[in-house]
Motif scaffolding. Structure first.
Motif, PDB file in Angstrom:
ATOM      1  N   ASP A 296       0.715  -1.214  -0.140  1.00 59.13           N
ATOM      2  CA  ASP A 296       0.010  -0.027  -0.160  1.00 59.13           C
ATOM      3  C   ASP A 296       0.712   1.176   0.057  1.00 59.13           C
ATOM      4  O   ASP A 296       0.326   2.347   0.015  1.00 59.13           O
ATOM      5  N   PHE A 297       2.011   1.053  -0.028  1.00 59.26           N
ATOM      6  CA  PHE A 297       3.170   2.198  -0.208  1.00 59.26           C
ATOM      7  C   PHE A 297       2.935   3.295   1.344  1.00 59.26           C
ATOM      8  O   PHE A 297       3.498   4.244   1.110  1.00 59.26           O
ATOM      9  N   ASP A 298       2.415   2.932   2.402  1.00 61.82           N
ATOM     10  CA  ASP A 298       2.629   3.320   3.513  1.00 61.82           C
ATOM     11  C   ASP A 298       3.690   2.972   4.263  1.00 61.82           C
ATOM     12  O   ASP A 298       4.424   2.036   3.952  1.00 61.82           O
ATOM     13  N   LEU A 299       4.227   3.733   5.281  1.00 60.99           N
ATOM     14  CA  LEU A 299       5.450   3.304   6.250  1.00 60.99           C
ATOM     15  C   LEU A 299       5.022   1.878   6.735  1.00 60.99           C
ATOM     16  O   LEU A 299       3.594   1.758   7.213  1.00 60.99           O
TER      17      LEU A 299
ATOM     18  N   GLN B 282       1.382   9.134   5.647  1.00 56.92           N
ATOM     19  CA  GLN B 282       1.371   8.198   6.949  1.00 56.92           C
ATOM     20  C   GLN B 282       0.816   9.205   7.956  1.00 56.92           C
ATOM     21  O   GLN B 282       0.752  10.435   7.980  1.00 56.92           O
ATOM     22  N   HIS B 283       0.426   8.518   9.101  1.00 52.24           N
ATOM     23  CA  HIS B 283      -0.138   9.251  10.182  1.00 52.24           C
ATOM     24  C   HIS B 283       0.638   8.977  11.394  1.00 52.24           C
ATOM     25  O   HIS B 283       0.683   7.844  11.786  1.00 52.24           O
ATOM     26  N   TRP B 284       1.018   9.832  12.137  1.00 49.82           N
ATOM     27  CA  TRP B 284       1.944   9.786  13.297  1.00 49.82           C
ATOM     28  C   TRP B 284       1.276   8.839  14.250  1.00 49.82           C
ATOM     29  O   TRP B 284       2.191   8.071  14.882  1.00 49.82           O
ATOM     30  N   SER B 285      -0.018   8.812  14.447  1.00 47.57           N
ATOM     31  CA  SER B 285      -0.603   8.090  15.459  1.00 47.57           C
ATOM     32  C   SER B 285      -0.603   6.541  15.128  1.00 47.57           C
ATOM     33  O   SER B 285      -0.309   5.851  16.259  1.00 47.57           O
TER      34      SER B 285
ATOM     35  N   THR C 238      11.277   5.895  15.566  1.00 45.89           N
ATOM     36  CA  THR C 238       9.956   5.031  14.984  1.00 45.89           C
ATOM     37  C   THR C 238      10.563   3.941  14.262  1.00 45.89           C
ATOM     38  O   THR C 238      11.653   3.966  13.667  1.00 45.89           O
ATOM     39  N   GLU C 239       9.860   2.697  14.348  1.00 45.69           N
ATOM     40  CA  GLU C 239      10.156   1.417  13.574  1.00 45.69           C
ATOM     41  C   GLU C 239      10.105   1.575  11.944  1.00 45.69           C
ATOM     42  O   GLU C 239      10.357   0.582  11.551  1.00 45.69           O
ATOM     43  N   SER C 240       9.543   2.460  11.526  1.00 47.43           N
ATOM     44  CA  SER C 240       9.405   2.719  10.180  1.00 47.43           C
ATOM     45  C   SER C 240      10.429   3.741   9.459  1.00 47.43           C
ATOM     46  O   SER C 240      10.191   4.096   8.603  1.00 47.43           O
ATOM     47  N   MET C 241      11.626   3.698  10.372  1.00 45.27           N
ATOM     48  CA  MET C 241      12.925   4.320  10.029  1.00 45.27           C
ATOM     49  C   MET C 241      14.098   3.619  10.337  1.00 45.27           C
ATOM     50  O   MET C 241      14.134   2.761  11.112  1.00 45.27           O
ATOM     51  N   ILE C 242      15.112   3.849   9.418  1.00 42.22           N
ATOM     52  CA  ILE C 242      16.485   3.621   9.993  1.00 42.22           C
ATOM     53  C   ILE C 242      17.315   4.828   9.831  1.00 42.22           C
ATOM     54  O   ILE C 242      17.112   5.703   8.834  1.00 42.22           O
TER      55      ILE C 242
END
Length: 378
Positions: free
Chosen positions: A27-30, A103-106, A55-59
């Protein structure tokens, strides 16, 4: 803790840190894929270094220390190729860009690390909203006084780096009308902005840092989110205003530009920085964030109004001899072409117009990061 002594490093050596997006290919979301990706990457040698982010969607990736552009670029390309291969195994995409466009921060998950959990407890929702992606560049300094001089002499050029790296026009599915919306998230933190004015390391250490430490507000230099900050343990200054570009080629070129500028500024050929230079600083930074290469800044000494694009191109020409001596001239040529042709923010907007969706824009960003500069419709 007390401020570490400033550790001398080889002047004008440099290194790059890049925060990168981890994207679901469905879906190309984080996607919260950093634990799995870091586990996979730990099983074999990795060029440079890779670490988790808040957050776990980053490195975050870190280059080695380099003295010229070509070896830095080669290492960043090797890191990129290693990441892309690992992402393919996990069926995730990896992308640059200063913000993920929808993306939504929540929905983000804080990475299970004591410092990140502390920041989440302290800053509340701001910690998850900090799922934005920046490039940091370190420049080696021979002593703390030179570091403080560069820290303030560079204030005049901060808008250049914001405009040249801008790649965060979309937030929460909408065009923010900013070329770099990412920095608005950074500005929300109380210790953001710019360093206090002093040109002497001893004065910074005793008159500012020691007092701040006694307040209990800060415990280390990590607690400052300044646009530029000294890193005494490395013997560097760290530029923090850049969005993560869409390609590692742009990232390496930005580092080469900073290196050349620092080489020039250390010659003390310009009038030295003074506190009053900061009268126009916030407005100039806003112009670069809002309008990117189309913005207009005010020179901090003459108060002349300067179109950012023209000022960048003139400065790149002026820095060419310094870059040539450092072996980084090709990086400046890359940026001259970018300044003439348009930023990553403009490229993302163009892609949105072609694709008609933010998902298509993310798909394109994944391919650009892979090195596939030309993106075709699926």
């Amino acid at each position: 803790m007390p401020l570490e002594p400033f550790t001398a490093s080889t002047p004008l050596t440099f290194g790059v840190e890049l925060e990168l997006q981890l994207v679901s290919l469905s879906d190309f979301d984080l996607t919260a894929a950093s634990p799995d990706l870091l586990h996979l990457l730990a099983r074999k040698p990795f060029p440079g270094n890779v670490t988790p982010e808040i957050t776990e969607s980053m490195i975050e990736i870190n280059s080695s220390v380099h003295s010229s552009y070509a070896p830095l670029l080669a290492e960043l390309q090797e890191i990129r190729d290693t990441l892309v291969a690992a992402g393919d195994q996990l069926n995730i995409g990896i992308a640059g860009g200063g913000t993920h466009p929808f993306q939504h921060w929540s929905e983000q998950k804080i990475f299970a690390k004591p410092r990140f959990e502390h920041l989440s407890s302290l800053y509340g929702y701001l910690a998850k909203q900090f799922t934005v992606f920046g490039q940091h560049v370190h420049i080696g300094c021979s002593n703390g006084d030179n570091a403080m001089y560069l820290l303030h002499a560079l204030n005049r050029y901060i808008p250049h780096f914001i405009a040249l790296s801008s790649s965060s026009p979309f937030v929460q599915g909408q065009d923010s009308l900013f070329d770099s919306a990412r920095l608005n998230s950074v500005f929300a933190f109380p210790m953001s902005g710019r360093a206090p004015f002093t040109l002497r390391w001893a004065e910074f250490e005793s008159n500012y840092y020691a007092k701040m430490e006694r307040t209990g507000i800060i415990k280390s230099m990590k607690d400052f989110y300044w646009d530029l900050r000294p890193k005494p343990e490395y013997g560097t200054i760290e530029l923090r205003v850049c969005d993560t570009p869409l390609t590692v080629e742009r990232a390496a070129a930005l580092a080469a530009y900073l290196q050349a500028l620092c080489g020039y500024l250390l010659q003390r050929l310009e009038a030295p920085p003074v506190e009053d230079d900061y009268l126009v600083y916030n407005y100039n930074r806003f112009q670069a964030c809002r309008f990117g290469l189309e913005g207009t800044i005010t020179h901090p000494k003459s108060y002349e109004n300067l179109p950012i694009r023209e000022d960048i191109l003139a400065t790149l020409t002026k820095m060419a001899p310094y870059a040539a001596e450092l072996g980084s001239l090709d990086g400046l040529r890359h940026l001259a072409a970018a300044a003439g042709g348009g930023s990553d923010a403009a490229l993302l907007r163009q892609q949105y117009e072609r694709q008609g969706s933010v998902e298509g824009m993310v798909h394109a960003a994944i391919n650009w990061f892979r090195g596939e500069r030309r993106f075709r419709r699926r």
